[in-house]
Design a protein around this motif. Sequence first.
Motif, PDB file in Angstrom:
ATOM      1  N   SER A 176      43.534 -69.358  29.120  1.00 59.01           N
ATOM      2  CA  SER A 176      44.307 -68.109  29.192  1.00 59.01           C
ATOM      3  C   SER A 176      44.244 -67.340  27.879  1.00 59.01           C
ATOM      4  O   SER A 176      44.215 -67.931  26.803  1.00 59.01           O
ATOM      5  N   VAL A 177      44.240 -66.030  27.996  1.00 59.63           N
ATOM      6  CA  VAL A 177      44.390 -65.156  26.816  1.00 59.63           C
ATOM      7  C   VAL A 177      45.651 -64.338  27.054  1.00 59.63           C
ATOM      8  O   VAL A 177      45.695 -63.501  27.953  1.00 59.63           O
ATOM      9  N   PHE A 178      46.696 -64.615  26.295  1.00 55.80           N
ATOM     10  CA  PHE A 178      47.968 -63.911  26.494  1.00 55.80           C
ATOM     11  C   PHE A 178      48.014 -62.649  25.664  1.00 55.80           C
ATOM     12  O   PHE A 178      47.708 -62.669  24.467  1.00 55.80           O
ATOM     13  N   TYR A 179      48.440 -61.592  26.301  1.00 55.98           N
ATOM     14  CA  TYR A 179      48.663 -60.342  25.553  1.00 55.98           C
ATOM     15  C   TYR A 179      49.998 -59.769  26.015  1.00 55.98           C
ATOM     16  O   TYR A 179      50.454 -60.036  27.130  1.00 55.98           O
ATOM     17  N   MET A 236      46.347 -53.852  23.786  1.00 56.37           N
ATOM     18  CA  MET A 236      46.237 -55.318  23.706  1.00 56.37           C
ATOM     19  C   MET A 236      45.546 -55.873  24.945  1.00 56.37           C
ATOM     20  O   MET A 236      44.828 -56.871  24.864  1.00 56.37           O
ATOM     21  N   GLN A 237      45.753 -55.198  26.061  1.00 56.16           N
ATOM     22  CA  GLN A 237      45.031 -55.618  27.272  1.00 56.16           C
ATOM     23  C   GLN A 237      43.528 -55.417  27.060  1.00 56.16           C
ATOM     24  O   GLN A 237      42.720 -56.296  27.385  1.00 56.16           O
ATOM     25  N   ILE A 252      45.022 -68.868  24.284  1.00 49.52           N
ATOM     26  CA  ILE A 252      44.796 -67.957  23.152  1.00 49.52           C
ATOM     27  C   ILE A 252      45.885 -66.891  23.211  1.00 49.52           C
ATOM     28  O   ILE A 252      46.145 -66.323  24.276  1.00 49.52           O
ATOM     29  N   VAL A 253      46.530 -66.670  22.088  1.00 48.26           N
ATOM     30  CA  VAL A 253      47.651 -65.725  22.044  1.00 48.26           C
ATOM     31  C   VAL A 253      47.260 -64.545  21.155  1.00 48.26           C
ATOM     32  O   VAL A 253      46.867 -64.735  20.005  1.00 48.26           O
ATOM     33  N   LEU A 254      47.382 -63.339  21.711  1.00 43.85           N
ATOM     34  CA  LEU A 254      47.124 -62.134  20.915  1.00 43.85           C
ATOM     35  C   LEU A 254      48.450 -61.449  20.658  1.00 43.85           C
ATOM     36  O   LEU A 254      49.204 -61.181  21.599  1.00 43.85           O
ATOM     37  N   GLU A 264      51.401 -63.515  31.238  1.00 40.52           N
ATOM     38  CA  GLU A 264      52.344 -64.617  31.489  1.00 40.52           C
ATOM     39  C   GLU A 264      52.136 -65.726  30.475  1.00 40.52           C
ATOM     40  O   GLU A 264      51.099 -66.392  30.473  1.00 40.52           O
ATOM     41  N   ALA A 265      53.139 -65.915  29.624  1.00 38.62           N
ATOM     42  CA  ALA A 265      52.994 -66.932  28.570  1.00 38.62           C
ATOM     43  C   ALA A 265      52.914 -68.340  29.171  1.00 38.62           C
ATOM     44  O   ALA A 265      53.666 -68.688  30.067  1.00 38.62           O
TER      45      ALA A 265
END
Length: 621
Positions: free
Chosen positions: A55-58, A65-66, A95-97, A89-90
């Motif tokens: 997952s890549v969270f934005y 950010m999207q 990966i967290v942006l 959705e956290a």
Amino acid sequence: MKLKDKLLGLIGFSVAGLMMFSCTELKEANYQIIPMPLDIQLAEEGKFVLTEGTSVFYPENNEKMQNNANFLAEYVKEKTGITLSPTTEAKKKGIVLKVEENKEKPEGYTLKVTDDNVVISGGSEAGVFYGIQTLRKSLPVVQGEKVALPAVEIIDEPRFDYRGGMLDVARHFIEMDSVKRFIDILAMHNINRFHWHLSEDQGWRIEIKSRPLLTEKGSMRKETVIGRTGKYGGKPHGGFFTQEEAKEIVKYAADRYITVIPEIDMPGHMLSALHAYPELGCTGGPYEVWCHWGVSKDVLCAGNDATLKFIEDVLGEIVEIFPSEYIHIGGDECPKTRWESCPKCQARIKELGIKGDEKHSAEEYLQSFIINHAEKFLNSKGRQIIGWDEILEGGLAPNATVMSWRGEEGGIEAARQKHKVIMTPHTYLYFDYYQSYDTRNEPLAIGGRLPLERVYNYNPMPKVLSAEEQKYIIGIQANLWTEYIPTFKYAEYMLMPRIAALSEVQWSSADKRNYECFLSRLPRMVELYDLKQYNYATHAFFITSKLVQDDNEGVVKVALKTIDNCPIHYTLDGSEPTEASPLYEDTLKIAEPCTINAIGIRPNMKTRIFTQKVEVKAPQQ
Ligand code: ACM
Ligand code: ZN
């Protein structure tokens, strides 16, 4: 690959999974990239393994950010084949942006990798984008292997706020797709300004609705001079960007955190406009769109009120297309010959009470009048001007930023006058120059000699300036003029890898700069160039040698190497080396005079055959 690393990646998988992955190699990212980040602290252990669907969270409701998340997914797919899943959705792992505005520089970022997470935290969305670029460049190119990111904390920020690259689309027209490709190249080198040179003696390239003849007549020349032959090709050449297309470019660049700075070059370099509107010239014409290169004596008439109106009409539309703070108004290479004998220009000089003095001629002051007029108009629209360093002659317009190209002197003078400066001295940063001293083996270039190392070693902070004055140097830019560059593939060759060296001058802190270290990181950058099918120059990958005469043994010891330690095959009998020739493994001991021919064999890159004559002295008695 250590066995422990392989095993770590397997914990938690089913037996079937274990069987599947036990034959899958785990390849590691390497953070030694270009431009070199400010600080890289590798952890003693730990790694984040990228897998299908990571997952890549934005943050929600943040389009930028999207976009960033989508860019990351695109880059990871490109290099590894792994599909990431952008989401708002956290979840626990992934990966967290995020944006953390407390960073000193908005374009700065931190990149933290642990077993469970990769966190890219930018001082702004742009900072996140640069963190993503770093991650992208760190990744290995793999096919089917799994990828691990070693645990790390990277803290990074740019040295200069203005990091520019100029493309001349006027000498040779460059199509939309290639302009976008240029922007992609800027983005991967952390460059944030695209200086778009849109008008020239040889062609007008941007639609101006109130002046339709600029593109109807001025965008096309009858033919083009062939190389340096003095002969002409007989084929019309031209093209222009509609305002809609230019806006598309502005958006494409903005999505990549790049500001487009358009240049309308005035009052010189205006033959295409004069062809369209001859009444704007001192002699009234007729004028032709130039089919060759150089500096024309025919320029806008500075004594004609219609010229002032023309400038306002053009710049009035330019500011509607380009939202940039800066508009470049050129100002370079404007001969004053016509003005000296033009009744209108001379009447203007009289009317303004201009007098020549020991510093400048009356006509040079007249040029300042034109530039001041453009500045006043643009300032009234909330914009600022950039001009080439000739705008110093006759006095700088009050708020002008100077682009110092003829050397650093203009920049130094402007900084002393407390004006902002962008350094782009031609002897270091003109990418239309040859990139090797061996010009016979190079495609035709305008002249000059600008090898990679020279670009790399450019120091943009002249020592003659005080620390206070140096603060006026806001950035650095390289320029690609296209007189001798008819296609974008050709442009790519002139750009890369010199643009990689430029990016490190622009981005990395001065105390991090080291050419050998840069070369050691270049092969990873070139993997990305290969992936993008960019046509880059390979000089840095040529074989180099070190010869030492050993008087005791009566031999010459020859060491061969390349920056990527690729296999080298050689011959000593003068024949052409091939893959079947002996493999170079260690220093050669040459006892008889001979010629060494050697070739580096790589799957993706053919470099030139290395040739060296070796003389051998007899051993000392
Ligand atoms: C220039 O190279 N004439 C700015
Ligand atoms: Zn005139």
